[in-house]
Design an enzyme around this catalytic site. Sequence first.
Site, PDB file in Angstrom:
ATOM      1  N   TYR A  86       0.929  -1.172   0.022  1.00 27.10           N
ATOM      2  CA  TYR A  86      -0.024  -0.091  -0.159  1.00 27.10           C
ATOM      3  C   TYR A  86       1.015   1.281  -0.117  1.00 27.10           C
ATOM      4  O   TYR A  86       0.729   2.079  -0.774  1.00 27.10           O
ATOM      5  CB  TYR A  86      -0.960   0.031   1.255  1.00 27.10           C
TER       6      TYR A  86
ATOM      7  N   LYS B 212       0.991   4.269  -3.179  1.00 24.48           N
ATOM      8  CA  LYS B 212       0.672   5.650  -2.689  1.00 24.48           C
ATOM      9  C   LYS B 212       1.964   6.482  -2.995  1.00 24.48           C
ATOM     10  O   LYS B 212       1.781   7.621  -3.551  1.00 24.48           O
ATOM     11  CB  LYS B 212       0.067   5.819  -1.552  1.00 24.48           C
TER      12      LYS B 212
END
Length: 242
Positions: A145, A149
Amino acid sequence: MHYYFITGTSYGLGKALAEKLVQRSNVYVFGIARTCTISHKQYEHIHADLGEPSQLKLITELFKKAFQKEDQLYLINNAGIVDPIRYTGKFSPDEIQKLFQVNLLSVVQLTNAFLQIPVSSFARRVILNISSGAANKVSDGWALYGASKAGVDHFSLHVARELEIDQQAHTRIFSVAPGVVDTRMQQKIRETPIESFSTLNRFLDLDANKQLVPADQVAQKLLQITDAPELFAQTILSVRDF
């Protein structure tokens, strides 16, 4: 007309953004998600799974609409997944592929298609990518994750530089960390075993102490950017900064 293309409108922040926008006049929202939870005359739902690359064509075809030179166009890449949260070495190939497809590759692909709209077809064009504080923090269990990002942030910086060189002042791109929002994603995080990441208790405390921010409040802040992009000089932002 103000046309908004928003991914992830089934619930959470994407739904809050769409619901606020359809209350305005001269606005039309295209919502992109696997399920439809909004019914409004100014809202059109596109059933698509961003985890399936072949379905992106359903969205990019929308960018070929015959816009008018006075129209204002907005792409909000909001959809994202946090699973799997666990240590590297324990992911399946499909899990890796899906997370990066939804969180990063779809953002790149949709932005690429959105920027192909002829500059003579609109008055203003804004791209708003939803990032995360995880982009610049190192947390065990968050490798996928956080990396996805960070990729969104860096991609946005490159695009911003290209737009500057190309003197496209009528087009802006932003990558914005929304903070800790009270959404299903936070619920998924809280349901993750502590063996998968050591900072689980921080997220449990945020919920217990009612420190999660309602999605509609965050949506209102994000719309400050799309409403007046000229007031924001930086590409990478956090809603906590304004």
